[in-house]
Design a protein around this motif. Structure first.
Motif, mmCIF file in Angstrom:
data_model
loop_
_atom_site.group_PDB
_atom_site.id
_atom_site.type_symbol
_atom_site.label_atom_id
_atom_site.label_comp_id
_atom_site.label_asym_id
_atom_site.label_seq_id
_atom_site.Cartn_x
_atom_site.Cartn_y
_atom_site.Cartn_z
ATOM 1 N N GLY A 197 -11.030 -15.246 -7.804
ATOM 2 C CA GLY A 197 -12.130 -15.663 -6.960
ATOM 3 C C GLY A 197 -12.233 -15.014 -5.592
ATOM 4 N N PHE A 198 -11.559 -13.900 -5.377
ATOM 5 C CA PHE A 198 -11.597 -13.241 -4.073
ATOM 6 C C PHE A 198 -12.239 -11.869 -4.172
ATOM 7 N N GLN A 199 -13.099 -11.570 -3.202
ATOM 8 C CA GLN A 199 -13.754 -10.268 -3.148
ATOM 9 C C GLN A 199 -13.430 -9.596 -1.830
ATOM 10 N N TYR A 200 -13.417 -8.274 -1.855
ATOM 11 C CA TYR A 200 -13.110 -7.506 -0.649
ATOM 12 C C TYR A 200 -14.309 -7.475 0.273
ATOM 13 N N ASN A 201 -14.084 -7.793 1.536
ATOM 14 C CA ASN A 201 -15.121 -7.739 2.564
ATOM 15 C C ASN A 201 -14.794 -6.556 3.467
ATOM 16 N N SER A 217 -2.039 -12.540 -0.533
ATOM 17 C CA SER A 217 -1.426 -12.665 0.786
ATOM 18 C C SER A 217 -0.798 -11.352 1.225
ATOM 19 N N PHE A 218 -0.111 -10.695 0.320
ATOM 20 C CA PHE A 218 0.545 -9.421 0.620
ATOM 21 C C PHE A 218 -0.471 -8.364 1.043
ATOM 22 N N GLN A 232 -10.606 -7.556 4.570
ATOM 23 C CA GLN A 232 -9.789 -8.587 3.939
ATOM 24 C C GLN A 232 -10.436 -9.039 2.646
ATOM 25 N N PHE A 233 -9.631 -9.601 1.767
ATOM 26 C CA PHE A 233 -10.155 -10.273 0.584
ATOM 27 C C PHE A 233 -10.399 -11.720 0.966
ATOM 28 N N LYS A 234 -11.610 -12.184 0.700
ATOM 29 C CA LYS A 234 -11.996 -13.570 1.013
ATOM 30 C C LYS A 234 -12.545 -14.238 -0.216
#
Length: 58
Positions: free
Chosen positions: A47-51, A12-13, A56-58
């Motif tokens: 489970g988040f990757q940078y787009n 979130s940060f 953003q990380f999604k």
């Protein structure tokens, strides 16, 4: 300022900072003095990757 240790709070940060203050992940990491790979690894572990397209990380 140190980065949050909790991965979900870190997510979130980082996304808030990327949306409001920085043009890309590289700029954010330079300002925070953290490696891009280290940050990506931390967030990929939950489970988040940078787009790059939406910055953003999604």
């Amino acid at each position: 300022m140190s980065l949050p240790k909790d991965p979900m709070i870190l997510l979130s940060f980082v996304n808030t900072k990327l949306r409001d203050e920085f043009t890309d992940l590289e700029e954010f990491c330079k300002e925070e003095d953290i490696s891009i790979e280290s940050l990506k690894e931390q967030l990929e572990s939950i489970g988040f990757q940078y787009n790059e397209t939406i910055r953003q990380f999604k």
